[in-house]
Each structure stands twice: as structure tokens, then as C-alpha cells.
Design a protein around this motif. Structure first.
Motif, mmCIF file in Angstrom:
data_model
loop_
_atom_site.group_PDB
_atom_site.id
_atom_site.type_symbol
_atom_site.label_atom_id
_atom_site.label_comp_id
_atom_site.label_asym_id
_atom_site.label_seq_id
_atom_site.Cartn_x
_atom_site.Cartn_y
_atom_site.Cartn_z
ATOM 1 N N PHE A 268 0.829 -1.210 0.000
ATOM 2 C CA PHE A 268 0.000 0.000 0.000
ATOM 3 C C PHE A 268 0.869 1.268 0.000
ATOM 4 O O PHE A 268 0.520 2.261 -0.631
ATOM 5 N N LEU A 271 2.030 1.545 -3.650
ATOM 6 C CA LEU A 271 0.936 1.869 -4.573
ATOM 7 C C LEU A 271 0.457 3.298 -4.365
ATOM 8 O O LEU A 271 0.082 3.988 -5.315
ATOM 9 N N ASP A 272 0.481 3.742 -3.117
ATOM 10 C CA ASP A 272 0.073 5.111 -2.810
ATOM 11 C C ASP A 272 0.982 6.116 -3.526
ATOM 12 O O ASP A 272 0.529 7.179 -3.954
ATOM 13 N N MET A 278 -1.602 1.632 -9.084
ATOM 14 C CA MET A 278 -2.683 1.183 -8.197
ATOM 15 C C MET A 278 -3.957 0.950 -9.022
ATOM 16 O O MET A 278 -4.624 -0.066 -8.882
ATOM 17 N N GLU A 279 -4.249 1.901 -9.909
ATOM 18 C CA GLU A 279 -5.466 1.771 -10.720
ATOM 19 C C GLU A 279 -5.390 0.570 -11.654
ATOM 20 O O GLU A 279 -6.378 -0.121 -11.874
ATOM 21 N N ALA A 282 -5.995 -2.483 -9.630
ATOM 22 C CA ALA A 282 -7.398 -2.502 -9.201
ATOM 23 C C ALA A 282 -8.289 -2.964 -10.350
ATOM 24 O O ALA A 282 -9.202 -3.786 -10.156
ATOM 25 N N VAL A 293 -1.961 -8.047 -9.428
ATOM 26 C CA VAL A 293 -1.775 -8.014 -7.970
ATOM 27 C C VAL A 293 -0.557 -8.864 -7.579
ATOM 28 O O VAL A 293 0.257 -8.467 -6.744
ATOM 29 N N LEU A 391 -5.291 -8.196 -0.982
ATOM 30 C CA LEU A 391 -4.954 -7.004 -1.776
ATOM 31 C C LEU A 391 -5.907 -6.881 -2.971
ATOM 32 O O LEU A 391 -6.419 -5.795 -3.264
ATOM 33 N N LEU A 395 -8.392 -3.653 -3.393
ATOM 34 C CA LEU A 395 -8.174 -2.739 -4.530
ATOM 35 C C LEU A 395 -9.381 -2.730 -5.461
ATOM 36 O O LEU A 395 -9.759 -1.688 -6.001
ATOM 37 N N THR A 399 -11.097 2.831 -3.287
ATOM 38 C CA THR A 399 -9.944 3.690 -3.555
ATOM 39 C C THR A 399 -9.294 3.980 -2.200
ATOM 40 O O THR A 399 -9.967 3.986 -1.171
ATOM 41 N N VAL A 400 -8.001 4.193 -2.227
ATOM 42 C CA VAL A 400 -7.244 4.346 -0.973
ATOM 43 C C VAL A 400 -6.408 5.611 -1.086
ATOM 44 O O VAL A 400 -5.685 5.804 -2.061
ATOM 45 N N ARG A 428 -15.507 2.305 -4.683
ATOM 46 C CA ARG A 428 -15.426 2.722 -6.084
ATOM 47 C C ARG A 428 -16.852 2.818 -6.626
ATOM 48 O O ARG A 428 -17.679 1.976 -6.299
#
Ligand code: HEM
Length: 429
Positions: A268, A271-272, A278-279, A282, A293, A391, A395, A399-400, A428
């Protein structure tokens, strides 16, 4: 550096004593000394308190020490032995071999299928918690959420017991004990007295689970748990005393939750910092895929292998790639540095999940987040499956957005982010 040439092989280069003394006085972490010693193309090390330690980072050296030399370069005394006792991680020789043989089949790809319902159940409960947080608009602590998940999955698989909050608190207190253990390699240290209460609560939980399981076992009942396998063994093998069963359960609990939880947190964190990646992961997860993933997890484990340092010891005179290793030398295998070898990983500091799956076979010893050789991780399949499950599910649905950075890497007995990872999660649309 001081190096010595001898007729039957070259001794590694050792940092001069002044450098080591200055590092000791500075209180800097061990990784700083390792970085100082690290010299591509040479075998290097340092001496402290009369002991020689040699750094092992080049893939072919890693392969020689952990892989083909796995029976000659041994674990001296595990740093966590005061906590783990004679469990599989710290056991050696014939005792280790028979302990590993007993549980190996339970942790293969097929073996872990018996616990798939624990993994999906534990995944669903974190998804529910995040849905609740999203509804209320409250931030969540990702580090804590993923830790609850990994303790939940491993505890259920070990004991067939569900994890309630009270049990979780007792079991997760193990992290205070782990944090109190030395990151350094000077062998087993005594546990500091302040963790005595946490250890007593942990032991109480584990021994109670053992007593309950034994009652059910005698009654002929019992699920497919590790604990039942251990109780079966105890019926024919006197080595499986209650103490050893306790040690094995605590070992699997500690080995089984800590690394997976920290890896998920690191994923995380990374990905942040890379919203487009991240998208992408996801979208793949939402479409039912798992490849993106998995690639994120593999790359996370490259950059932040929680087992960043794997110490070994040479009881006899040995050679590594023509370098002479005198008896009594410690060998510090360092996946963290190996995974940043620019010859294998171009732009090694860049987070690039596209590196996985590797297009061409990697050199032996180049990638070892789960170790290699006879002492490689027992729980690789379990860990990858549970991490991918959680994960992917999170995802795909949320959204994070983190509200503060997680902080620097702490090179303790495990490699972990310094702080909590607070984030806002939203469904989402
Ligand atoms: C991301 C998650 C994980 C990582 C990165 C990881 C990493 C490692 C590494 C590097 C080793 C080798 C240590 C050495 O050579 O000195 C190891 C050993 C071990 N791991 Fe894991 N591990 C993970 C998850 C798990 C899980 C879920 C379990 C339990 C089910 C587990 C159980 C063990 C055991 C029992 C050993 C000792 C094996 C032996 O000495 O024979 N690990 N792990």
C-alpha cells in the motif's frame, strides 16, 4: 579495507577497525555498516568483538551459501530463540529435518487448499470493515487492518479457532516481543523483562488452544489444523512434548503473520506513491484477474523483503567462489542489497511491477524474498495466496488515499515501515 592473500584462496576484505568503531559509537543501524562494506565484485565484511562477519549479496554467492551450501552454512542461534524455543525456524540438524518433514505437505499449493475458506472468510471481514469505514467517512489504519487479517488466517489454520478481539490482542502482543529482539546477529539474546507479561499472555493463549484441541482430539474430533497434525505426531513421537508443540505453534504464528502483514503494508505504501499502478492493479482485480496483484506483491517483496538479513555461520573452513571462509565466520546474506543489484534489476530503486513475471529466468540467488535452499520459507504458498486474496479484494472495491506517509524503513528483525499507515478508503463507484 584490509585484505589478505593466502596461498589457498583469498580472504575477504575487512573494513578497518576504525570504521567499525565509529559505526558502533554512532548507534547507526546495521544496514549502514553493511552498505559501507558492500563492494560489488569482492567478498567483504567486518570484525566485531573478535568475530568475523562476511556480507553475502552477489547472486552466485547467495546461491552457494543458502542453496548448494545450505547444509554446510548453518544457523548459529536464531535471534528469536528466546521467543520461538525449538520451533522450526530456530531448530537445526535432525530435529529440524523431522519437524519440517512433518508439516511440509500441509503448506504446498494443494496442502493450503484446506484453509482456503479461512483466507476468504478473513478477507471478507476486512472488506466489511473498510465498507463500514467508507460509509462513516472515517480513516483506517492499514497496518493494523492487514495485521488483524494475517493473524486471523494463520491462527485459524493453526488451531481451527476463530479469532475474537481479546485473543487477537494477546496474540498480536507478540509484535512487542519481536520488536524487543535484537536486529543484530550476535546470536540469541535474553528477552527484556518488560515483555514478560506479553509473553505470558501469549503462552497462555497457545497452551489453552492446545489443551482444548487435545480434548477434541481424544474424542476423535478434529479439523485439518496444524495443531491436530502435531497432536497426531505426539501419539507416536516422544519428541513432540507440549513444549515443542507450543514452540512450533508460536513459530508458525510469528513467522506466519508478521512478514505477510508488513509486506501488505509496504504494497500500500508503494501503490500510494504510484496511483497509476494502483489503478491498473485494481482494474485487473475487479475483472477477476490476479496477475497484476501478484506482480505488485513480487515487486514489493523485491524492494522490501521483510527477511532483509539471513544470517548463517560456517562451523568449518569453507570456500565461497574461491574466497576463503575460515571456520567460525558469520555469513550475512542480505536479500535487501541483492535485490538492488543493478546488473539484474535495471533502475533498482524504481517500483516497477512489470518486472514480474520475469521474462527470462533470473540468475540463481538473485531473488529470494522467501529465502532459497533447504531453509526456504515453509509458508511461501500460504503467504502469496492470502496476500493476493486481500490485496485484490480491497483494490477492486475501494480507492485508498493515505493521510500521512508511513515513515522510513526500520531494519529490525523484520523490515517494516516506521509508523502506522492511516488512509481514507472510499467505495469505487
Ligand atoms: C510475505 C510473507 C513471508 C515472507 C517474506 C517470509 C520470508 C521467509 C524467509 C526469508 C525465510 C527464510 C529464513 C532464513 O533462511 O533464514 C522464511 C522461513 C520460514 N517461514 Fe516464512 N515468510 C513469509 C510468510 C510465512 C508464512 C505465512 C509462514 C507460515 C505459515 C511462514 C513460515 C516460515 C517458516 C516455518 C520458516 C522456517 C523454515 C525452516 O527453517 O525450515 N512464513 N520465511
Amino acid at each position: 579495507m584490509q585484505s589478505q592473500c593466502v596461498t589457498d584462496g583469498m580472504l575477504p576484505d575487512f573494513l578497518d577497525d576504525g570504521t567499525v568503531t565509529a559505526w558502533t559509537a554512532s548507534g547507526a543501524p546495521l544496514i549502514d555498516l553493511l552498505r559501507r562494506a558492500h563492494t560489488p565484485g569482492r567478498l567483504t565484511g567486518f570484525r566485531r568483538g573478535g568475530r568475523a562477519a562476511v556480507l553475502i549479496t552477489e547472486p552466485r554467492h547467495v546461491h552457494q551459501v543458502l542453496g548448494v551450501g545450505g547444509d554446510r552454512f548453518v544457523k548459529r542461534s536464531h535471534r528469536a530463540k528466546p521467543l520461538l524455543g525449538d520451533g522450526m525456524l530456530s531448530a537445526t540438524g535432525e530435529a529440524w529435518r523431522s519437524q519440517r518433514r512433518l508439516l511440509q505437505a500441509m503448506f504446498t499449493g494443494r496442502g493450503i487448499q484446506r484453509w482456503e475458506h479461512h483466507i476468504t472468510g478473513a478477507t471478507a471481514s476486512v472488506v466489511d470493515r473498510w465498507a463500514d469505514r467508507a460509509r462513516r467517512g472515517e480513516p483506517t489504519d492499514i497496518g493494523e487492518d492487514v495485521q488483524f487479517f494475517t493473524v486471523d488466517t494463520i491462527w485459524r489454520s493453526l488451531t481451527d479457532h476463530p479469532l475474537d478481539h481479546e485473543r487477537y490482542v494477546d496474540l498480536a502482543a507478540v509484535q512487542d516481543i519481536v520488536a524487543a529482539l535484537p536486529a543484530d546477529v550476535g546470536g540469541a539474546a535474553a528477552l527484556p523483562p518488560e515483555v514478560g507479561a506479553a509473553l505470558a499472555a501469549l503462552d497462555d493463549r497457545v497452551l489453552r488452544a492446545l489443551a482444548e484441541a487435545r480434548t477434541r482430539h481424544r474424542g476423535g474430533a478434529g479439523g485439518p489444523s496444524v495443531l491436530h497434525r502435531l497432536l497426531d505426531a505426539a501419539e507416536t513421537d516422544p519428541a513432540y512434548t507440549d513444549r515443542l508443540i507450543r514452540d512450533e505453534l508460536v513459530t508458525l504464528l510469528v513467522a506466519g503473520y508478521e512478514s505477510s502483514a508488513r509486506t501488505l503494508t509496504w504494497a500500500f505504501v508503494l501503490l500510494d506513491r504510484h496511483p497509476a499502478l494502483m489503478e491498473r492493479a485494481a482494474a485487473d482485480a475487479a475483472a477477476g484477474g490476479s496477475a497484476a496483484v501478484e506482480a505488485v506483491l513480487s515487486e514489493t517483496l523485491r524492494l522490501y523483503p521483510t527477511g532483509w538479513l539471513l544470517p548463517r555461520h560456517s562451523p568449518a573452513d569453507e570456500f565461497v567462489d574461491g574466497w576463503r571462509i575460515p571456520a567460525g565466520t558469520d555469513l550475512l546474506v542480505c536479500p535487501y542489497l541483492t535485490h538492488r543489484d543493478p546488473d539484474v534489476w535495471p533502475e533498482p530503486e524504481t517500483f516497477a511491477p512489470d518486472r514480474f513475471p520475469a521474462r527470462a529466468p533470473l540468475p540463481p540467488g538473485a531473488y529470494l524474498p522467501f529465502g532459497i535452499g533447504p531453509r526456504a520459507c515453509l509458508g511461501t504458498r500460504f503467504a502469496m495466496r492470502e496476500m493476493e486474496s486481500l490485496l485484490g479484494a480491497l483494490l477492486a472495491r475501494f480507492t485508498v488515499e493515505t493521510t500521512a506517509p508511513a515513515g522510513e524503513a526500520v531494519f529490525g528483525i523484520n523490515l517494516r515501515p516506521a509508523g502506522p499507515l492511516h488512509a481514507r478508503v472510499r467505495e469505487r463507484s
